[in-house]
Write an enzyme that holds these catalytic residues in place. Sequence first.
Site, PDB file in Angstrom:
ATOM      1  N   ASN A   1       0.720  19.815 -20.284  1.00  0.00           N
ATOM      2  CA  ASN A   1       0.495  18.872 -21.386  1.00  0.00           C
ATOM      3  C   ASN A   1       0.507  19.548 -22.753  1.00  0.00           C
ATOM      4  OD1 ASN A   1       0.168  16.497 -19.866  1.00  0.00           O
ATOM      5  ND2 ASN A   1      -1.836  17.232 -19.225  1.00  0.00           N
TER       6      ASN A   1
ATOM      7  N   HIS B   1       1.197  17.627 -25.911  1.00  0.00           N
ATOM      8  CA  HIS B   1       1.066  16.199 -25.604  1.00  0.00           C
ATOM      9  C   HIS B   1      -0.186  15.572 -26.212  1.00  0.00           C
ATOM     10  CE1 HIS B   1       4.266  17.214 -22.905  1.00  0.00           C
ATOM     11  NE2 HIS B   1       4.328  16.010 -22.373  1.00  0.00           N
TER      12      HIS B   1
ATOM     13  N   GLU C   1      -3.971  17.677 -11.005  1.00  0.00           N
ATOM     14  CA  GLU C   1      -4.427  18.127 -12.329  1.00  0.00           C
ATOM     15  C   GLU C   1      -5.928  18.351 -12.403  1.00  0.00           C
ATOM     16  OE1 GLU C   1      -2.109  16.621 -15.676  1.00  0.00           O
ATOM     17  OE2 GLU C   1      -3.912  16.725 -16.900  1.00  0.00           O
TER      18      GLU C   1
ATOM     19  N   HIS D   1       0.825  12.386 -27.813  1.00  0.00           N
ATOM     20  CA  HIS D   1       0.445  11.054 -27.333  1.00  0.00           C
ATOM     21  C   HIS D   1      -0.244  10.248 -28.436  1.00  0.00           C
ATOM     22  CE1 HIS D   1       0.485  11.914 -22.690  1.00  0.00           C
ATOM     23  NE2 HIS D   1       1.684  11.707 -23.195  1.00  0.00           N
TER      24      HIS D   1
ATOM     25  N   ARG E   1       0.818  -1.236   0.000  1.00  0.00           N
ATOM     26  CA  ARG E   1       0.000   0.000   0.000  1.00  0.00           C
ATOM     27  C   ARG E   1       0.845   1.277   0.000  1.00  0.00           C
ATOM     28  NH1 ARG E   1      -3.050  -3.091   3.644  1.00  0.00           N
ATOM     29  NH2 ARG E   1      -4.872  -3.979   2.626  1.00  0.00           N
TER      30      ARG E   1
ATOM     31  N   ARG F   1      -2.601  22.370 -13.876  1.00  0.00           N
ATOM     32  CA  ARG F   1      -1.500  21.457 -14.199  1.00  0.00           C
ATOM     33  C   ARG F   1      -1.587  20.977 -15.646  1.00  0.00           C
ATOM     34  NH1 ARG F   1       1.336  16.528 -10.761  1.00  0.00           N
ATOM     35  NH2 ARG F   1       2.645  15.833 -12.499  1.00  0.00           N
TER      36      ARG F   1
ATOM     37  N   GLU G   1      10.958  19.276 -24.038  1.00  0.00           N
ATOM     38  CA  GLU G   1      10.152  19.605 -22.849  1.00  0.00           C
ATOM     39  C   GLU G   1      10.598  20.948 -22.243  1.00  0.00           C
ATOM     40  OE1 GLU G   1       7.491  17.978 -21.823  1.00  0.00           O
ATOM     41  OE2 GLU G   1       7.666  15.923 -22.531  1.00  0.00           O
TER      42      GLU G   1
ATOM     43  N   HIS H   1       9.281  10.224 -26.908  1.00  0.00           N
ATOM     44  CA  HIS H   1       8.247  11.103 -26.351  1.00  0.00           C
ATOM     45  C   HIS H   1       8.461  12.581 -26.725  1.00  0.00           C
ATOM     46  CE1 HIS H   1       5.225  12.329 -23.450  1.00  0.00           C
ATOM     47  NE2 HIS H   1       6.096  13.156 -22.897  1.00  0.00           N
TER      48      HIS H   1
ATOM     49  N   LYS I   1       7.995  23.573 -13.094  1.00  0.00           N
ATOM     50  CA  LYS I   1       7.125  22.404 -12.861  1.00  0.00           C
ATOM     51  C   LYS I   1       6.669  22.355 -11.400  1.00  0.00           C
ATOM     52  CE  LYS I   1       5.889  17.811 -13.809  1.00  0.00           C
ATOM     53  NZ  LYS I   1       6.025  16.603 -14.557  1.00  0.00           N
TER      54      LYS I   1
ATOM     55  N   LYS J   1       3.499  11.984 -11.062  1.00  0.00           N
ATOM     56  CA  LYS J   1       2.689  11.147 -11.948  1.00  0.00           C
ATOM     57  C   LYS J   1       3.445   9.852 -12.196  1.00  0.00           C
ATOM     58  CE  LYS J   1      -0.020  14.395 -14.673  1.00  0.00           C
ATOM     59  NZ  LYS J   1      -0.252  14.938 -16.031  1.00  0.00           N
TER      60      LYS J   1
HETATM   61  P1  NAD Z   1      13.513   6.324 -21.359  1.00  0.00           P
HETATM   62  O1  NAD Z   1      13.306   6.143 -19.928  1.00  0.00           O
HETATM   63  O2  NAD Z   1      13.046   5.241 -22.281  1.00  0.00           O
HETATM   64  O3  NAD Z   1      15.055   6.596 -21.624  1.00  0.00           O
HETATM   65  C1  NAD Z   1      15.490   6.782 -22.935  1.00  0.00           C
HETATM   66  C2  NAD Z   1      16.684   5.896 -23.275  1.00  0.00           C
HETATM   67  O4  NAD Z   1      17.840   6.440 -22.665  1.00  0.00           O
HETATM   68  C3  NAD Z   1      16.542   4.479 -22.771  1.00  0.00           C
HETATM   69  O5  NAD Z   1      17.062   3.614 -23.753  1.00  0.00           O
HETATM   70  C4  NAD Z   1      17.455   4.457 -21.538  1.00  0.00           C
HETATM   71  O6  NAD Z   1      17.974   3.189 -21.281  1.00  0.00           O
HETATM   72  C5  NAD Z   1      18.546   5.420 -21.931  1.00  0.00           C
HETATM   73  N1  NAD Z   1      19.225   6.115 -20.854  1.00  0.00           N
HETATM   74  C6  NAD Z   1      18.680   6.650 -19.739  1.00  0.00           C
HETATM   75  N2  NAD Z   1      19.603   7.345 -19.082  1.00  0.00           N
HETATM   76  C7  NAD Z   1      20.769   7.231 -19.756  1.00  0.00           C
HETATM   77  C8  NAD Z   1      22.070   7.767 -19.591  1.00  0.00           C
HETATM   78  N3  NAD Z   1      22.357   8.615 -18.606  1.00  0.00           N
HETATM   79  N4  NAD Z   1      23.020   7.428 -20.475  1.00  0.00           N
HETATM   80  C9  NAD Z   1      22.731   6.617 -21.520  1.00  0.00           C
HETATM   81  N5  NAD Z   1      21.507   6.114 -21.763  1.00  0.00           N
HETATM   82  C10 NAD Z   1      20.530   6.428 -20.889  1.00  0.00           C
HETATM   83  O7  NAD Z   1      12.797   7.649 -21.906  1.00  0.00           O
HETATM   84  P2  NAD Z   1      12.597   9.109 -21.299  1.00  0.00           P
HETATM   85  O8  NAD Z   1      12.552   9.997 -22.473  1.00  0.00           O
HETATM   86  O9  NAD Z   1      13.499   9.402 -20.193  1.00  0.00           O
HETATM   87  O10 NAD Z   1      11.129   9.026 -20.680  1.00  0.00           O
HETATM   88  C11 NAD Z   1      10.010   8.814 -21.482  1.00  0.00           C
HETATM   89  C12 NAD Z   1       8.903   8.308 -20.614  1.00  0.00           C
HETATM   90  O11 NAD Z   1       8.611   9.268 -19.607  1.00  0.00           O
HETATM   91  C13 NAD Z   1       7.605   8.051 -21.349  1.00  0.00           C
HETATM   92  O12 NAD Z   1       7.087   6.825 -20.959  1.00  0.00           O
HETATM   93  C14 NAD Z   1       6.707   9.184 -20.896  1.00  0.00           C
HETATM   94  O13 NAD Z   1       5.352   8.827 -20.900  1.00  0.00           O
HETATM   95  C15 NAD Z   1       7.206   9.408 -19.508  1.00  0.00           C
HETATM   96  N6  NAD Z   1       6.925  10.746 -18.976  1.00  0.00           N
HETATM   97  C16 NAD Z   1       6.388  10.829 -17.738  1.00  0.00           C
HETATM   98  C17 NAD Z   1       6.126  12.057 -17.184  1.00  0.00           C
HETATM   99  C18 NAD Z   1       5.592  12.155 -15.784  1.00  0.00           C
HETATM  100  O14 NAD Z   1       5.246  13.254 -15.344  1.00  0.00           O
HETATM  101  N7  NAD Z   1       5.553  11.067 -15.049  1.00  0.00           N
HETATM  102  C19 NAD Z   1       6.433  13.229 -17.897  1.00  0.00           C
HETATM  103  C20 NAD Z   1       7.006  13.108 -19.155  1.00  0.00           C
HETATM  104  C21 NAD Z   1       7.252  11.862 -19.690  1.00  0.00           C
HETATM  105  N1  GLY Z   2       4.249  15.911 -17.704  1.00  0.00           N
HETATM  106  C1  GLY Z   2       3.002  16.497 -17.347  1.00  0.00           C
HETATM  107  C2  GLY Z   2       2.744  16.532 -15.884  1.00  0.00           C
HETATM  108  O1  GLY Z   2       3.557  16.090 -15.107  1.00  0.00           O
HETATM  109  O2  GLY Z   2       1.720  16.973 -15.484  1.00  0.00           O
END
Ligand code: NAD
Ligand code: GLY
Length: 356
Positions: A245, A248, A237, A252, A121, A241, A185, A265, A227, A143
């Site tokens: 997006n 997005h 949100e 998306h 939990r 908030r 971003e 992304h 942020k 998130k």
């Molecule tokens: P990712 O986590 O897939 O990382 C991208 C690539 O970089 C991967 O292959 C990873 O192994 C590699 N990598 C990571 N750090 C590294 C480093 N220091 N050196 C070498 N390689 C490295 O992608 P991302 O762009 O970081 O994240 C995308 C994801 O984040 C999506 O799923 C998206 O929906 C999510 N997201 C979430 C939020 C949120 O608020 N929670 C906001 C924006 C995006």
């Molecule tokens: N990436 C959008 C949010 O965190 O709200």
Amino acid sequence: MEIINVNLKNYSYPIYISNGILANIGQYLKNHLRSRRVIIVTDSNVSNIYLQKVENTLSKDGFVVNHSVIKAGEESKNLDTVKRLLEECFAFGLLRDSAVLALGGGVVGDIAGLVAALYMRGIDFIQIPTTLLAQVDSSVGGKVGVNLDEGKNIAGTFYQPKAVFIDTSVLKTLNRREVLGGISEIIKYGIIKDESLLDFFEINMGKILNLDDDMMKYLIKRSCEIKSDVVSKDEKENNIRAVLNYGHTIGHALESITQYKKYIHGEAVAIGMYYAAKIALNRRYIDESYLLRIKNLLVSSGLPVDYGNIDKYEIVEGIKHDKKNREGKIKFVLPVGHGNAEIFDILEEEILNVLN
Ligand code: NAD
Ligand code: GLY
């Protein structure tokens, strides 16, 4: 060391930003956790470069460390991975006062956060973002979640970390495409909240693309401040908030239509930002020169602004499933003047018009 506080009353937490903090992260971590038993969740790329280093420093500081490695990439962001990780948490003997440490990009952070929220939990959660995108966006704000076949981030919750540790030195091993995903971003923050970020990019683009450490620290800090400010005002949100997006909605849809294989992304968001700005131009919220400025910034940093040969009707269908929509109305974030954006109801025809 820069420290930014995310103000959420009882759930407030710091974001530490520094070059090299991974080397002595244990010393800071001690102040944020209830026990020394932790699991590091990371992916198959990041584990090769940074896992040993983090495990060694944590062990030196008295932590009992286990790890779980997921296959790198968006395909891992699903409930099967969550189930496996929860089972591993149990097998490693994690208790209610243990913690999950997310060491990786947004994919790792989103999955590990959901695991932390679900295990017994909810146990403590720490973000150690290693991509630029995760450092400026996904590691902050709570998130967490995974994708279903039906769509992106459909299974998730809000679960704030106890602290975020950003080490700018890890950006050096990121490939160029992933760096640009993060830049996208940051440009978003400039368009929706702070025009001076756009000036900063225009003046310093060369140094930024070369990952100059001072430039990156400034951009990461400013992004986290923006942020944090938005999240502090509207954690779940309910209203403002949603401006985060921007880009997005189309982004998306593009990711989902192309099964997360064609765009990363930040690339999909860049295309989405451009088309959303075109809708804003048609509504006279911005003028032609500002649209051109946005386009030039994206293109000169190396980001795409074109969705290629994807069927525009398919994009609109994808948009209809967006989580922001209410009672059949399509919600869209549109720029309204420089460094400002708001949320609007828009018509399907307006999207089709700009996609033409
Ligand atoms: P990712 O986590 O897939 O990382 C991208 C690539 O970089 C991967 O292959 C990873 O192994 C590699 N990598 C990571 N750090 C590294 C480093 N220091 N050196 C070498 N390689 C490295 O992608 P991302 O762009 O970081 O994240 C995308 C994801 O984040 C999506 O799923 C998206 O929906 C999510 N997201 C979430 C939020 C949120 O608020 N929670 C906001 C924006 C995006
Ligand atoms: N990436 C959008 C949010 O965190 O709200």
